[in-house]
Motif scaffolding. Sequence first.
Motif, PDB file in Angstrom:
ATOM      1  N   ARG A  36       0.843  -1.197   0.000  1.00  8.48           N
ATOM      2  CA  ARG A  36       0.000   0.000   0.000  1.00  8.48           C
ATOM      3  C   ARG A  36       0.882   1.252   0.000  1.00  8.48           C
ATOM      4  O   ARG A  36       1.923   1.263   0.632  1.00  8.48           O
ATOM      5  CB  ARG A  36      -0.845  -0.018   1.286  1.00  8.48           C
ATOM      6  N   THR A  37       0.483   2.268  -0.705  1.00  8.55           N
ATOM      7  CA  THR A  37       1.191   3.559  -0.594  1.00  8.55           C
ATOM      8  C   THR A  37       0.199   4.635  -0.206  1.00  8.55           C
ATOM      9  O   THR A  37      -0.931   4.658  -0.727  1.00  8.55           O
ATOM     10  CB  THR A  37       1.800   4.079  -1.925  1.00  8.55           C
ATOM     11  N   ARG A  38       0.617   5.514   0.643  1.00  9.30           N
ATOM     12  CA  ARG A  38      -0.175   6.676   1.028  1.00  9.30           C
ATOM     13  C   ARG A  38       0.764   7.862   1.186  1.00  9.30           C
ATOM     14  O   ARG A  38       1.898   7.702   1.645  1.00  9.30           O
ATOM     15  CB  ARG A  38      -0.884   6.452   2.380  1.00  9.30           C
ATOM     16  N   TRP A  39       0.292   9.017   0.800  1.00  7.63           N
ATOM     17  CA  TRP A  39       1.102  10.217   1.031  1.00  7.63           C
ATOM     18  C   TRP A  39       0.572  10.906   2.282  1.00  7.63           C
ATOM     19  O   TRP A  39      -0.589  11.300   2.336  1.00  7.63           O
ATOM     20  CB  TRP A  39       1.023  11.176  -0.146  1.00  7.63           C
ATOM     21  N   VAL A  40       1.439  11.018   3.306  1.00  5.91           N
ATOM     22  CA  VAL A  40       1.035  11.711   4.525  1.00  5.91           C
ATOM     23  C   VAL A  40       2.121  12.723   4.877  1.00  5.91           C
ATOM     24  O   VAL A  40       3.293  12.385   4.938  1.00  5.91           O
ATOM     25  CB  VAL A  40       0.838  10.716   5.699  1.00  5.91           C
TER      26      VAL A  40
ATOM     27  N   GLU B 101      -3.206  11.480  11.002  1.00  9.63           N
ATOM     28  CA  GLU B 101      -3.439  10.796   9.734  1.00  9.63           C
ATOM     29  C   GLU B 101      -2.494   9.603   9.574  1.00  9.63           C
ATOM     30  O   GLU B 101      -2.888   8.525   9.176  1.00  9.63           O
ATOM     31  CB  GLU B 101      -3.221  11.805   8.590  1.00  9.63           C
ATOM     32  N   PHE B 102      -1.236   9.829   9.949  1.00  7.94           N
ATOM     33  CA  PHE B 102      -0.206   8.793   9.835  1.00  7.94           C
ATOM     34  C   PHE B 102      -0.559   7.584  10.709  1.00  7.94           C
ATOM     35  O   PHE B 102      -0.550   6.444  10.245  1.00  7.94           O
ATOM     36  CB  PHE B 102       1.161   9.372  10.239  1.00  7.94           C
TER      37      PHE B 102
END
Lengths: 58, 264
Positions: A19-23, A30-31
């Motif tokens: 999974r990738t997420r930009w935080v 959020e993190f």
Amino acid sequence: MTFLKKLLEFSGLHPDRVRTRWVSSAEAVEFVHEVSEFVEDIKKLGPNPLKAKAKEAA
Amino acid sequence: MSTKIKETVQALLIEGKIKGFLGLREANGNIMPHLFCDPKELDSLSLGDWKKSGDTRYPLNQMMIQLAIAYPNETFAILVRGCDERGLRELFKWKQLAEDKVILIGIGCPDELARACECEKPFPDSLLEGPQGTRVENEKVASIDKMGLEERFTFWEAEFNRCIKCLGCRNICPMCFCNECTLEEANLIDTGAVPPANPTFHLVRAIHMVGRCIDCGLCEEACPADIPLRTLYKKVGEIISKEFGYKTGFSVDEKSPFNIIEVK
């Protein structure tokens, strides 16, 4: 990512294991949320078949 | 069958338009790559084992790169099948060859070969001789798509674990032109063991085939362990085509979606 997920799926690994997420570094809440959610989802998927293979070899 | 090719190449050589023609030659019962520089030599020209996907195929594109490095100012002609032509297009885009220094001499593959390869387009646009075959469906990929996750995992694990890490797949690949290779980088993939770190080793190579693999199948032919590498890379091509709308080697100027860097 789309590509990697499809490739993993083709080789027999569940695509949700990656999974990738930009935080942003300013979004601590959020993190924590993202990581906790990922951990929960992974637990639901169960142990990774690759890990079982590594244990057999050891 | 090769009359038209011979005439064309002969004319190019006599007119001095090309320094040489990179093709195949039959000598002493063997078929091997040869650079024809003298029109008289053309009698021994061979189109290889073109009836079936045998072991008389060579990575001519790879040799073309070496020729271009040695003689950067000369123009050469080269014998191409559909896959080789797609490969050359990608090599032009990757700046490994100059488009104006390479003349394509195209041959079409017979149905039998096209079927064995499950080829997307078994003839080049620069077709000079041979049939203009039709697209063959990708059944090997479909058969794996039909399996469940666990079955696929077991299947690939058994296939990958036969790997003796000879790197033959990489060495014969006409699209593998990097000076440094991830597959030999100990910090990225554990080295020193056979079979190599699987599936990492093979999946890393598969990822590097994005926008490069033009499905010539030389890797699978070279593999001493008969790993169905071609099926794996065919899937790579399919994902790129379905998800990103990019067909590797089909267009002259459109770049792979993974390599677009817009400088404004």
